[in-house]
Design a protein around this motif. Structure first.
Motif, PDB file in Angstrom:
ATOM      1  N   TRP A  23     -49.723  -1.555  66.626  1.00  0.00           N
ATOM      2  CA  TRP A  23     -48.808  -2.313  66.118  1.00  0.00           C
ATOM      3  C   TRP A  23     -49.556  -3.702  64.686  1.00  0.00           C
ATOM      4  CZ3 TRP A  23     -50.595  -0.176  70.917  1.00  0.00           C
ATOM      5  CH2 TRP A  23     -50.573   0.464  71.151  1.00  0.00           C
TER       6      TRP A  23
ATOM      7  N   TYR B 205     -47.247  -6.832  64.516  1.00  0.00           N
ATOM      8  CA  TYR B 205     -45.558  -7.479  64.573  1.00  0.00           C
ATOM      9  C   TYR B 205     -45.300  -8.417  63.439  1.00  0.00           C
ATOM     10  CZ  TYR B 205     -46.696  -5.935  68.963  1.00  0.00           C
ATOM     11  OH  TYR B 205     -46.556  -4.759  70.039  1.00  0.00           O
TER      12      TYR B 205
ATOM     13  N   GLN C 111     -53.926 -12.653  78.631  1.00  0.00           N
ATOM     14  CA  GLN C 111     -53.590 -10.856  78.707  1.00  0.00           C
ATOM     15  C   GLN C 111     -53.944 -10.207  80.532  1.00  0.00           C
ATOM     16  OE1 GLN C 111     -55.737  -7.831  75.448  1.00  0.00           O
ATOM     17  NE2 GLN C 111     -54.775  -6.422  77.208  1.00  0.00           N
TER      18      GLN C 111
ATOM     19  N   TRP D 259     -50.725  -4.944  78.711  1.00  0.00           N
ATOM     20  CA  TRP D 259     -49.572  -5.120  77.315  1.00  0.00           C
ATOM     21  C   TRP D 259     -48.714  -5.774  77.551  1.00  0.00           C
ATOM     22  CZ3 TRP D 259     -51.912  -3.951  72.959  1.00  0.00           C
ATOM     23  CH2 TRP D 259     -50.792  -3.685  72.303  1.00  0.00           C
ATOM     24  N   GLY D 260     -47.612  -6.080  78.343  1.00  0.00           N
ATOM     25  CA  GLY D 260     -46.453  -6.387  78.592  1.00  0.00           C
ATOM     26  C   GLY D 260     -46.457  -7.888  78.916  1.00  0.00           C
TER      27      GLY D 260
ATOM     28  N   THR E  85     -50.311 -12.832  75.125  1.00  0.00           N
ATOM     29  CA  THR E  85     -49.530 -13.783  74.796  1.00  0.00           C
ATOM     30  C   THR E  85     -50.353 -14.497  73.926  1.00  0.00           C
ATOM     31  OG1 THR E  85     -50.268 -14.953  76.259  1.00  0.00           O
ATOM     32  CG2 THR E  85     -47.901 -14.425  76.760  1.00  0.00           C
TER      33      THR E  85
ATOM     34  N   ASN F 137     -44.909 -14.943  73.565  1.00  0.00           N
ATOM     35  CA  ASN F 137     -45.148 -13.965  74.340  1.00  0.00           C
ATOM     36  C   ASN F 137     -45.215 -12.781  72.780  1.00  0.00           C
ATOM     37  OD1 ASN F 137     -44.445 -11.311  75.095  1.00  0.00           O
ATOM     38  ND2 ASN F 137     -43.811 -12.464  77.362  1.00  0.00           N
TER      39      ASN F 137
ATOM     40  N   ASN G 222     -43.957  -8.967  72.966  1.00  0.00           N
ATOM     41  CA  ASN G 222     -42.544  -8.517  73.446  1.00  0.00           C
ATOM     42  C   ASN G 222     -41.840  -9.380  72.569  1.00  0.00           C
ATOM     43  OD1 ASN G 222     -44.612  -7.040  74.539  1.00  0.00           O
ATOM     44  ND2 ASN G 222     -43.441  -7.375  76.451  1.00  0.00           N
ATOM     45  N   SER G 223     -42.038 -11.046  72.174  1.00  0.00           N
ATOM     46  CA  SER G 223     -40.798 -11.346  71.684  1.00  0.00           C
ATOM     47  C   SER G 223     -40.811 -11.434  69.639  1.00  0.00           C
ATOM     48  CB  SER G 223     -40.576 -12.851  71.813  1.00  0.00           C
ATOM     49  OG  SER G 223     -42.165 -13.721  71.401  1.00  0.00           O
TER      50      SER G 223
ATOM     51  N   LYS H  97     -45.876   0.872  62.990  1.00  0.00           N
ATOM     52  CA  LYS H  97     -46.595   1.131  64.089  1.00  0.00           C
ATOM     53  C   LYS H  97     -47.517   2.467  63.310  1.00  0.00           C
ATOM     54  CE  LYS H  97     -46.851   2.867  68.722  1.00  0.00           C
ATOM     55  NZ  LYS H  97     -48.153   3.625  68.656  1.00  0.00           N
TER      56      LYS H  97
END
Length: 196
Positions: free
Chosen positions: A151, A153, A166, A169-170, A173, A182, A184-185, A191
């Motif tokens: 991925w 970002y 870590q 996965w979610g 940071t 984070n 996810n932010s 991808k």
């Protein structure tokens, strides 16, 4: 397992003699450095005080934590190992991180993860557990790869300094000039090498 070419083996042998460590310990620490993409290494060897960790930028922990002489010797050893790592032949360099920021790059050339080589050398890269990351400040992109997936970002104006933690996965940071970021932010822009 990474390949140890005859040239790298000769350099490791010379380093072992110069730094006063056994060749097997020097090779083990070099392989730990390779696994950490040249920015970090986790190792365990009685000759270097047991379990320890090294990170580029000056962080070094050895099991015999009050032995400053040993710590200085291990630090000097890693300085030599980083040089060997950075000078390895281009055929030995994984496509995850481009080898040279100064080489002329075909603007359409990409790594196996679909990252344009024109993004240059990442300023921060490493791995933790089964996840690798690389931050490309010029392009404002953060590549995170796990198993056979990757991925990319958009980091906006964050200047990523490294992975902070870590647990899963979610919860991954990173640190930036604004503090903790984070994963996810951040918006995903690519991808598996394909733009979104």
């Amino acid at each position: 397992m990474p390949t140890i070419t005859p040239e790298i083996k000769a350099n490791l042998t010379a380093t072992a003699e110069r730094q006063g460590f056994s060749e097997s310990t020097v090779t083990d620490l070099y392989l730990a450095l390779v696994r950490g993409n040249g920015t970090m290494a986790q190792f365990s060897s009685p000759e270097v005080g047991g379990a320890g960790q090294w990170m580029r930028g000056g962080m070094l922990m050895v099991g015999d934590m009050f032995n400053n002489n040993l710590k200085n010797r291990v630090g000097a050893l890693f300085n030599d190992l980083v040089t060997i790592y950075e000078q390895r032949p281009i055929a030995e360099v994984a496509t995850f991180v481009p080898h040279s920021a100064n080489a002329e790059v075909d603007p359409d050339a990409k790594t196996s993860e679909g990252i344009p080589l024109a993004w240059g050398q990442p300023s921060s890269s490493g791995s933790q557990n089964d996840t690798r990351y690389a931050y490309y400040p010029q392009a404002r992109r953060l590549l995170v790869a796990r198993n056979d997936e990757s991925w990319v970002y958009d980091t906006g104006d964050h200047q990523i300094g490294g992975v902070q933690q870590q647990n899963d996965w979610g919860a991954m940071t990173f640190t930036s000039q604004y503090g903790t970021v984070n994963l996810n932010s951040l918006p995903v822009v690519m991808k598996d090498g394909k733009p979104l």
